[in-house]
Design an enzyme around this catalytic site. Structure first.
Site, short mmCIF file in Angstrom:
data_model
loop_
_atom_site.label_atom_id
_atom_site.label_comp_id
_atom_site.label_asym_id
_atom_site.label_seq_id
_atom_site.Cartn_x
_atom_site.Cartn_y
_atom_site.Cartn_z
N ASP A 67 0.82 -1.21 0.00
CA ASP A 67 0.00 0.00 0.00
C ASP A 67 0.86 1.27 0.00
OD1 ASP A 67 0.96 -0.40 2.59
OD2 ASP A 67 -1.00 -0.76 3.46
N ASN A 136 -6.79 -3.07 14.51
CA ASN A 136 -8.19 -3.37 14.20
C ASN A 136 -8.34 -4.58 13.27
OD1 ASN A 136 -7.31 -2.38 11.76
ND2 ASN A 136 -8.65 -0.60 11.71
N HIS A 138 -6.72 -4.98 10.36
CA HIS A 138 -6.51 -4.72 8.92
C HIS A 138 -5.24 -5.41 8.42
CE1 HIS A 138 -4.16 -0.63 9.44
NE2 HIS A 138 -3.35 -1.65 9.55
N GLU A 143 -9.48 -2.04 5.76
CA GLU A 143 -10.02 -1.77 7.08
C GLU A 143 -11.26 -2.64 7.33
OE1 GLU A 143 -8.00 -0.22 8.78
OE2 GLU A 143 -7.81 1.91 8.35
P1 PGA Z 1 2.70 -2.00 12.85
O1 PGA Z 1 1.53 -1.88 11.76
O2 PGA Z 1 3.63 -3.05 12.34
O3 PGA Z 1 3.32 -0.64 12.87
O4 PGA Z 1 2.04 -2.38 14.14
C1 PGA Z 1 0.93 -3.03 11.30
C2 PGA Z 1 -0.17 -2.68 10.34
O5 PGA Z 1 -0.88 -1.70 10.57
O6 PGA Z 1 -0.33 -3.43 9.37
#
Ligand code: PGA
Length: 236
Positions: A67, A136, A138, A143
């Site tokens: 992304d 969450n 995702h 999302e």
């Molecule tokens: P993080 O993010 O590795 O910074 O916890 C993970 C994500 O949001 O996919």
């Protein structure tokens, strides 16, 4: 799903880098799917160390990142392009033309999504996809919602993701609010998936994703339907 519990973050990072290395030994022209976020930084450090020791060669690999923020130029230090170059690509021998992220400055976001999806197909699909997971649930920037997006798409970030990402900005209102992301279908088409989960704070969402019902309310839960997923976490 194959669940591996590493002793700590260092071991998780070493194991994840070993998986990437094994993939490249087996198929030097692999298509690798990479992720941003705090979790894979240790993995990228290990890959850089392997490259510097002369035991890993990226010269024939192709990469696609999950992304990119929309409306953020590559020169912005918070772009995922900048993140990937700082944390990995500037230190290994990837060919620049083999590195792909969605173009967050493309004037037509929808056309960019179609082009990105087509580029993945044209490369033969992703052989090994590295994933993190959001608080969450995702994966990529898919999302929680009412359905699983099939293809690369232009999405609006949820408040919880904007909150999580605000740690990189001076104020919350500077955090981008939309992004281009591989869809759930795009991710599920990868031949192998390695989901990295670090920190006990993610234990609850990990359990929902791995053992709970498959639902778009927890996007990562769809991975239960993939035939070749390893979940690598650093907590019991
Ligand atoms: P993080 O993010 O590795 O910074 O916890 C993970 C994500 O949001 O996919």
């Amino acid at each position: 799903m194959n669940i591996i519990r590493a002793k700590n973050y260092e071991e998780l990072s070493r194991m994840a880098a070993t998986s990437v290395a094994a993939q490249l030994y087996e198929k030097p022209d692999s298509v690798l799917g990479f992720a941003t976020g705090s979790t894979p930084i240790g993995t990228y450090k290990e890959l850089i160390a392997d490259y510097k020791r002369g035991v890993l060669d990226f010269s024939r690999a192709t990469t696609f990142n999950l992304d990119e923020y929309y409306g953020v130029p590559v020169t912005d230090e918070n772009s995922y392009y900048a993140f990937m170059h700082t944390n990995l690509f500037d230190h290994i021998n990837m060919r620049s033309e083999a590195i792909h992220l969605p173009d967050g400055m493309a004037p037509d976001a929808e056309a960019q999504c179609v082009a990105y999806e087509a580029a993945i197909q044209a490369a033969g699909g992703v052989d090994l996809q590295i994933l993190g997971i959001g608080n969450n649930g995702h994966i990529g920037f898919n999302e929680p919602g009412e359905f699983f997006p099939a293809k690369t798409n232009h999405i609006k970030l949820t408040d919880s993701t904007i909150d999580a990402n605000s740690r990189f900005y001076a104020s919350r209102d500077q955090v981008p609010t939309t992004a281009l992301t591989m869809g759930i279908g795009t991710i599920m088409a990868a031949k192998k998936i390695l989901l990295l989960i670090s920190g006990a704070a993610k234990k609850g969402i990990m359990e929902q994703a791995v053992f709970g019902p498959v639902t778009p309310q927890v996007p990562a839960s769809i991975l239960q339907f993939h035939g070749n997923v390893t979940v690598l976490c650093d907590f019991e």
